[in-house]
Design a protein around this motif. Structure first.
Motif: not given
Length: 132
Positions: A15-22, A25-30, A70-78, A82-83
């Protein structure tokens, strides 16, 4: 400049933080198709850029650390968005580490650069290029 490109893919959640991501911002797959291109100015003594088998193997190993996660759970990306662009750099840097460690063979020490492109879809991709 000579080049060899190998391809693989990864599937991640984030997921992303910031309004630019519309809505992203919610958890999604890629799912990304990943191209790694290795470059050098002169071919090695075997007239190749890099051993394609080793390049494919090492790209797969780098991607295995990200795949089905889930990259949100990876401490390296805290705290990091993760664009696609960011992930391209992560993958390129991890491949460069493997080149320097000799994991792509001795001939790979003559490489001058790596670029990584992540294809988000048939109409969009992002990448990162670095020197070695």
């Amino acid at each position: 400049m000579f080049s060899v490109t190998v391809r693989d893919h990864i599937m991640v959640a984030h997921s992303f933080r910031g309004e630019v991501f519309g809505p992203a911002q919610k958890l999604h797959g890629a799912t990304f198709v990943v191209d790694a291109t290795f470059r050098r100015t002169e071919l090695d003594s075997d007239n190749i850029v890099v051993d394609i088998g080793l390049a494919t193997q090492q790209l797969g190993a780098v991607l295995a650390d990200l795949n089905y996660r889930n990259l949100d759970d990876d401490p390296a990306f805290e705290g990091v968005n993760t664009s696609t662009e960011f992930l391209a750099k992560v993958i390129a840097d991890r491949l460069a580490d493997r080149v320097h460690a000799g994991e792509l063979g001795e001939g790979a020490h003559g490489l001058s650069g790596i670029s990584v492109t992540l294809h988000e879809s048939h109409v969009a991709s992002a990448g990162y290029e670095r020197s070695l």
